[in-house]
Design an enzyme around this catalytic site. Structure first.
Site, mmCIF file in Angstrom:
data_model
loop_
_atom_site.group_PDB
_atom_site.id
_atom_site.type_symbol
_atom_site.label_atom_id
_atom_site.label_comp_id
_atom_site.label_asym_id
_atom_site.label_seq_id
_atom_site.Cartn_x
_atom_site.Cartn_y
_atom_site.Cartn_z
ATOM 1 N N GLU A 121 -4.439 7.284 -5.737
ATOM 2 C CA GLU A 121 -4.651 6.482 -6.936
ATOM 3 C C GLU A 121 -5.994 6.842 -7.569
ATOM 4 O O GLU A 121 -6.980 6.988 -6.850
ATOM 5 C CB GLU A 121 -4.613 4.993 -6.587
ATOM 6 C CG GLU A 121 -3.270 4.544 -6.027
ATOM 7 C CD GLU A 121 -3.209 3.057 -5.693
ATOM 8 O OE1 GLU A 121 -4.215 2.333 -5.943
ATOM 9 O OE2 GLU A 121 -2.184 2.604 -5.180
ATOM 10 N N HIS B 49 -0.951 -0.097 -10.029
ATOM 11 C CA HIS B 49 -1.612 -0.980 -9.060
ATOM 12 C C HIS B 49 -2.208 -2.208 -9.746
ATOM 13 O O HIS B 49 -3.409 -2.487 -9.664
ATOM 14 C CB HIS B 49 -2.692 -0.231 -8.270
ATOM 15 C CG HIS B 49 -2.999 -0.888 -6.948
ATOM 16 N ND1 HIS B 49 -3.567 -0.220 -5.893
ATOM 17 C CD2 HIS B 49 -2.814 -2.170 -6.504
ATOM 18 C CE1 HIS B 49 -3.724 -1.042 -4.862
ATOM 19 N NE2 HIS B 49 -3.267 -2.230 -5.226
ATOM 20 N N ARG C 123 0.857 -1.183 0.000
ATOM 21 C CA ARG C 123 0.000 0.000 0.000
ATOM 22 C C ARG C 123 0.899 1.241 0.000
ATOM 23 O O ARG C 123 1.904 1.300 0.726
ATOM 24 C CB ARG C 123 -0.920 0.036 1.230
ATOM 25 C CG ARG C 123 -2.078 -0.944 1.181
ATOM 26 C CD ARG C 123 -3.077 -0.582 0.084
ATOM 27 N NE ARG C 123 -4.229 -1.484 0.070
ATOM 28 C CZ ARG C 123 -4.286 -2.633 -0.598
ATOM 29 N NH1 ARG C 123 -3.220 -3.035 -1.278
ATOM 30 N NH2 ARG C 123 -5.375 -3.362 -0.574
#
Length: 317
Positions: free
Chosen positions: A265, A284, A236
């Site tokens: 994000e 991601h 993360r």
């Protein structure tokens, strides 16, 4: 009455085809929404008619304000069994059930190792140079005999440790809950936090984001690292102090970073991680694999069927 079901967060427009949604034809009507709204008001306008909403991991935040404006919502279904973007306490207070799914356990560690390999051997620059008509831009690094440091030796960290061992790396690990005995059971050497950063040639982050882990990789930890070291984060973004990392990379205090996760994000258009030459960044995609999506969405269907039958499964909260 037919239940209205929304599948959102499908940024790649793949959800419709990776599984057979006709299994829900006896329950309701499935709608695939691809827009990514920036505010709750816009979101409410799109979702107010749905009783079931399927979300993908932590792409969209369902806070108390949003949940209160969706009076028809009865079931939230998320990919995975943990989603920090969902206010589970507010959902429970509003009578909204939340179900999760299992996940394909190999996707994230495989992506982690792909980043380590690509960054170490400078593969992106070499491949781009070849396409531009050039040849052999520099010297790649090596992994055999080097030290792989694992920050967080859970299921993903252990799998990455195994990859390192196969490649002939010395593997060390630390986290606040890790013991020497648990590390030894995985064939890994337990060290202190400072030793982890000081000895790492490659340091890979595999912690769960919590108030305790937020900002754990700070300026001090980065200062402990070797100038030739690589930092990898597929866990993360907020576990790493982003401003401190950018400063360290700009000053070449460490060789580079390979990142799949970020503080914000999607990553803002003008973010330094998009332009720093010593950063390999991916959007991601650690969990974005065909097998993982098939597992997520097939179990979302199971969750909805179980809820409709009055026997919900995989409940969160």
């Amino acid at each position: 009455m037919t239940v209205q079901i929304a599948v959102i967060d499908d940024w790649q427009n793949v959800a419709r085809d990776v599984v057979d949604w006709s299994a829900l034809s006896d329950v309701g009507e499935v709608h695939f929404l691809h827009e990514y709204p920036a505010d709750n008001a816009t979101f409410v306008g799109r979702l107010r008619e749905f009783e079931v909403i399927c979300v993908m991991r932590e792409r969209t935040r369902f806070d108390e304000d949003l949940l209160r404006q969706l009076p028809k919502l009865k079931l939230l279904v998320t990919g995975g069994m943990r989603n920090a973007a969902l206010d589970l306490q507010a959902a429970a207070a509003l009578g909204i059930q939340v179900s999760g799914t299992d996940s394909y356990k190999h996707a994230a560690p495989e992506l982690t190792w792909a980043l380590i390999m690509a960054a170490t051997r400078n593969l992106v620059a070499e491949a781009n140079a070849l396409c531009a008509g050039e040849w052999q831009q520099g010297l790649g690094g090596d992994l055999h005999g080097k030290t792989l440091a694992i920050l967080g030796l859970g299921s993903i960290g252990q799998r990455v440790a195994q990859f390192g061992q196969v490649f002939g790396m010395r593997v060390i690990a630390w986290s606040e809950n890790l013991t020497a005995e648990r590390a030894a059971a995985a064939g890994v050497t337990y060290v202190s936090k400072q030793e982890l950063f000081e000895q790492a040639d490659v340091l890979s982050v595999h912690l769960v984001l919590s108030e305790r882990s937020r900002g754990l990789v700070d300026a001090q930890a980065l200062a402990w690292m070797k100038p030739a070291a690589l930092l990898v984060n597929t866990a993360r973004g907020p576990i790493v102090d982003e401003a401190a990392l950018i400063k360290a990379l700009q000053k070449k205090q460490l060789a580079g970073a390979a990142l799949d996760v970020f503080e914000q994000e999607p990553l803002p258009a003008q973010h330094p991680f998009r332009t720093l030459e010593n950063v390999l960044a991916t959007p991601h995609v650690g969990y974005v694999s065909r097998q993982n999506y098939q597992q997520f969405y097939s179990q979302m269907i199971e969750d909805i069927q179980a809820w409709a039958a009055g026997a919900p499964v995989r409940l969160l909260g």
